[in-house]
Design a protein around this motif. Structure first.
Motif, PDB file in Angstrom:
ATOM      1  N   ARG A 162      66.147 -37.935  29.386  1.00  9.66           N
ATOM      2  CA  ARG A 162      64.727 -37.862  29.718  1.00  9.66           C
ATOM      3  C   ARG A 162      64.340 -36.452  30.146  1.00  9.66           C
ATOM      4  O   ARG A 162      65.152 -35.702  30.673  1.00  9.66           O
ATOM      5  CB  ARG A 162      64.384 -38.843  30.850  1.00  9.66           C
ATOM      6  CG  ARG A 162      64.535 -40.308  30.470  1.00  9.66           C
ATOM      7  CD  ARG A 162      63.999 -41.211  31.574  1.00  9.66           C
ATOM      8  NE  ARG A 162      64.259 -42.610  31.282  1.00  9.66           N
ATOM      9  CZ  ARG A 162      63.489 -43.358  30.511  1.00  9.66           C
ATOM     10  NH1 ARG A 162      62.398 -42.829  29.968  1.00  9.66           N
ATOM     11  NH2 ARG A 162      63.788 -44.626  30.286  1.00  9.66           N
ATOM     12  N   ARG A 163      63.057 -36.129  29.982  1.00 10.84           N
ATOM     13  CA  ARG A 163      62.538 -34.836  30.399  1.00 10.84           C
ATOM     14  C   ARG A 163      62.443 -34.750  31.921  1.00 10.84           C
ATOM     15  O   ARG A 163      62.281 -35.772  32.601  1.00 10.84           O
ATOM     16  CB  ARG A 163      61.137 -34.632  29.824  1.00 10.84           C
ATOM     17  CG  ARG A 163      61.082 -34.531  28.320  1.00 10.84           C
ATOM     18  CD  ARG A 163      59.673 -34.326  27.855  1.00 10.84           C
ATOM     19  NE  ARG A 163      59.612 -34.079  26.414  1.00 10.84           N
ATOM     20  CZ  ARG A 163      58.551 -33.638  25.782  1.00 10.84           C
ATOM     21  NH1 ARG A 163      57.429 -33.409  26.457  1.00 10.84           N
ATOM     22  NH2 ARG A 163      58.575 -33.425  24.491  1.00 10.84           N
ATOM     23  N   PRO A 164      62.470 -33.520  32.439  1.00  9.91           N
ATOM     24  CA  PRO A 164      62.173 -33.341  33.871  1.00  9.91           C
ATOM     25  C   PRO A 164      60.743 -33.786  34.154  1.00  9.91           C
ATOM     26  O   PRO A 164      59.881 -33.720  33.265  1.00  9.91           O
ATOM     27  CB  PRO A 164      62.339 -31.829  34.079  1.00  9.91           C
ATOM     28  CG  PRO A 164      63.142 -31.354  32.919  1.00  9.91           C
ATOM     29  CD  PRO A 164      62.817 -32.256  31.771  1.00  9.91           C
ATOM     30  N   PRO A 165      60.453 -34.216  35.369  1.00 13.52           N
ATOM     31  CA  PRO A 165      59.089 -34.654  35.689  1.00 13.52           C
ATOM     32  C   PRO A 165      58.101 -33.501  35.601  1.00 13.52           C
ATOM     33  O   PRO A 165      58.428 -32.347  35.860  1.00 13.52           O
ATOM     34  CB  PRO A 165      59.212 -35.182  37.123  1.00 13.52           C
ATOM     35  CG  PRO A 165      60.433 -34.516  37.679  1.00 13.52           C
ATOM     36  CD  PRO A 165      61.369 -34.354  36.521  1.00 13.52           C
ATOM     37  N   HIS A 166      56.869 -33.850  35.251  1.00 15.13           N
ATOM     38  CA  HIS A 166      55.810 -32.850  35.148  1.00 15.13           C
ATOM     39  C   HIS A 166      55.336 -32.440  36.539  1.00 15.13           C
ATOM     40  O   HIS A 166      55.176 -33.296  37.409  1.00 15.13           O
ATOM     41  CB  HIS A 166      54.633 -33.417  34.356  1.00 15.13           C
ATOM     42  CG  HIS A 166      53.541 -32.438  34.114  1.00 15.13           C
ATOM     43  ND1 HIS A 166      53.574 -31.532  33.080  1.00 15.13           N
ATOM     44  CD2 HIS A 166      52.385 -32.199  34.787  1.00 15.13           C
ATOM     45  CE1 HIS A 166      52.483 -30.799  33.120  1.00 15.13           C
ATOM     46  NE2 HIS A 166      51.755 -31.167  34.147  1.00 15.13           N
ATOM     47  N   PRO A 167      55.113 -31.139  36.771  1.00 15.97           N
ATOM     48  CA  PRO A 167      54.619 -30.702  38.087  1.00 15.97           C
ATOM     49  C   PRO A 167      53.270 -31.342  38.430  1.00 15.97           C
ATOM     50  O   PRO A 167      52.356 -31.356  37.602  1.00 15.97           O
ATOM     51  CB  PRO A 167      54.480 -29.179  37.918  1.00 15.97           C
ATOM     52  CG  PRO A 167      55.348 -28.830  36.759  1.00 15.97           C
ATOM     53  CD  PRO A 167      55.326 -30.015  35.850  1.00 15.97           C
ATOM     54  N   ALA A 168      53.163 -31.838  39.623  1.00 22.86           N
ATOM     55  CA  ALA A 168      51.932 -32.508  40.044  1.00 22.86           C
ATOM     56  C   ALA A 168      50.783 -31.509  40.139  1.00 22.86           C
ATOM     57  O   ALA A 168      50.951 -30.379  40.612  1.00 22.86           O
ATOM     58  CB  ALA A 168      52.146 -33.182  41.395  1.00 22.86           C
ATOM     59  N   GLY A 169      49.621 -31.937  39.685  1.00 23.44           N
ATOM     60  CA  GLY A 169      48.409 -31.144  39.843  1.00 23.44           C
ATOM     61  C   GLY A 169      48.228 -29.999  38.876  1.00 23.44           C
ATOM     62  O   GLY A 169      47.268 -29.230  39.013  1.00 23.44           O
ATOM     63  N   VAL A 170      49.117 -29.854  37.896  1.00 23.28           N
ATOM     64  CA  VAL A 170      49.010 -28.756  36.933  1.00 23.28           C
ATOM     65  C   VAL A 170      48.493 -29.320  35.614  1.00 23.28           C
ATOM     66  O   VAL A 170      49.063 -30.272  35.088  1.00 23.28           O
ATOM     67  CB  VAL A 170      50.372 -28.073  36.716  1.00 23.28           C
ATOM     68  CG1 VAL A 170      50.238 -26.934  35.698  1.00 23.28           C
ATOM     69  CG2 VAL A 170      50.930 -27.559  38.030  1.00 23.28           C
ATOM     70  N   PRO A 171      47.420 -28.757  35.064  1.00 24.92           N
ATOM     71  CA  PRO A 171      46.906 -29.268  33.791  1.00 24.92           C
ATOM     72  C   PRO A 171      47.913 -29.078  32.669  1.00 24.92           C
ATOM     73  O   PRO A 171      48.650 -28.084  32.647  1.00 24.92           O
ATOM     74  CB  PRO A 171      45.635 -28.443  33.553  1.00 24.92           C
ATOM     75  CG  PRO A 171      45.813 -27.215  34.375  1.00 24.92           C
ATOM     76  CD  PRO A 171      46.626 -27.617  35.566  1.00 24.92           C
ATOM     77  N   ALA A 172      47.921 -30.032  31.751  1.00 27.33           N
ATOM     78  CA  ALA A 172      48.870 -29.972  30.638  1.00 27.33           C
ATOM     79  C   ALA A 172      48.210 -30.491  29.368  1.00 27.33           C
ATOM     80  O   ALA A 172      47.357 -31.385  29.413  1.00 27.33           O
ATOM     81  CB  ALA A 172      50.117 -30.790  30.947  1.00 27.33           C
ATOM     82  N   VAL A 173      48.603 -29.914  28.239  1.00 30.89           N
ATOM     83  CA  VAL A 173      48.139 -30.355  26.926  1.00 30.89           C
ATOM     84  C   VAL A 173      49.345 -30.466  26.009  1.00 30.89           C
ATOM     85  O   VAL A 173      50.421 -29.937  26.303  1.00 30.89           O
ATOM     86  CB  VAL A 173      47.100 -29.385  26.326  1.00 30.89           C
ATOM     87  CG1 VAL A 173      45.834 -29.349  27.170  1.00 30.89           C
ATOM     88  CG2 VAL A 173      47.692 -27.976  26.197  1.00 30.89           C
ATOM     89  N   GLY A 174      49.136 -31.155  24.867  1.00 25.90           N
ATOM     90  CA  GLY A 174      50.242 -31.396  23.960  1.00 25.90           C
ATOM     91  C   GLY A 174      50.204 -30.618  22.664  1.00 25.90           C
ATOM     92  O   GLY A 174      51.174 -30.623  21.916  1.00 25.90           O
ATOM     93  N   THR A 175      49.079 -29.925  22.388  1.00 26.23           N
ATOM     94  CA  THR A 175      48.945 -29.204  21.123  1.00 26.23           C
ATOM     95  C   THR A 175      48.348 -27.821  21.354  1.00 26.23           C
ATOM     96  O   THR A 175      47.698 -27.563  22.376  1.00 26.23           O
ATOM     97  CB  THR A 175      48.043 -29.966  20.137  1.00 26.23           C
ATOM     98  OG1 THR A 175      46.699 -29.974  20.638  1.00 26.23           O
ATOM     99  CG2 THR A 175      48.524 -31.398  19.936  1.00 26.23           C
TER     100      THR A 175
END
Length: 252
Positions: free
Chosen positions: A221-234
């Motif tokens: 599994r991937r590491p958890p995403h940092p809380a509160g940071v915007p993220a996009v997939g493309t």
């Protein structure tokens, strides 16, 4: 001039840099960690090597008057992402995380999800004896003690010891084809595949080949995403976010 730092090394980072390089009033710098001997370089200015942790990255951002940082590193580059979160927070600079979506199991897949490489190594003796290891050359020490198993390890650059005792190394760089992966697994009599949930299309062929052969796949599994940071997939979503965040500066 809108100065953008892209923390790169991925296909998405290269495509983002190419899109940004053609914009008037925009200056993009792509940073590569330098872990691959002959990396694929993006368009535009490139910086290679580490920053020296969050403090070094923050200083570099200030020195080069960076307005926005896009973290488009590998989904498992957790240390770099943590440094980017801390450095941009202290510098008061917006940060966007660009991560390709993870893989999803489909009918016919036999996937065994694990939280870490160590957990994958612990599970392997219960799953198979001839292992196709595609988790990167730096992961080999985790599997070094499994003397009862045989490993085929694929990486871009040669691995360094320690490594499994029964090991064959294949130096290769994707993208790969399903036909090629099928032939590789059959020729080496592979009975289990180990991979990280890297996502993307460049290395999905191994998963399709494993499905066709009915092989189990151990997926980290991937590491958890940092809380509160915007993220996009493309890349397209990243460009939209930059336009919204930069406002008038984006218009040049």
């Amino acid at each position: 001039m809108l100065n953008i730092l892209v923390l790169g090394g991925t296909d998405e980072a290269r495509r983002l840099a190419a899109a940004l390089a053609g914009r008037a009033g925009t200056h993009v710098v792509s940073s590569l960690a330098g872990r691959v001997r002959d990396p694929r370089l993006p368009v535009g200015e490139v910086r290679e090597g580490g920053f020296g942790g969050p403090a070094g990255l923050r200083a570099w951002i200030g020195e080069h008057r960076i307005d926005v940082v896009v973290d488009a590193t590998h989904p498992f580059a957790a240390r770099m992402t943590a440094s980017a979160v801390e450095a941009t927070g202290r510098a008061g600079v917006p940060l966007l995380i660009l991560r390709r979506p993870g893989w999803q199991a489909a009918p016919g897949d036999d996937w065994r999800w694990v939280p870490s490489l160590a957990a994958a190594a612990e599970l392997l003796p219960e799953v198979g004896e001839r292992v196709f290891l595609t988790t990167g050359r730096r992961s080999l020490p985790v599997f070094a003690g499994l003397d009862g198993l045989w490993f085929l390890a694929r990486s871009v650059d040669p691995p360094q010891p320690p490594a499994p005792r029964r090991l064959e190394v294949l130096l290769s760089r994707g993208p790969f084809t399903v036909e090629g992966e099928l032939a590789l697994m059959r020729d080496h009599r592979v009975d289990v595949l180990v991979t990280k949930d890297s996502g993307g299309q460049m290395t999905t062929a191994k998963l399709l080949a494993a499905r066709e052969l009915g092989l189990p796949v151990v997926v980290v599994r991937r590491p958890p995403h940092p809380a509160g940071v915007p993220a996009v997939g493309t890349v397209e979503e990243a460009l939209t976010w930059l336009e919204t965040t930069a406002g008038p500066a984006w218009q040049g």
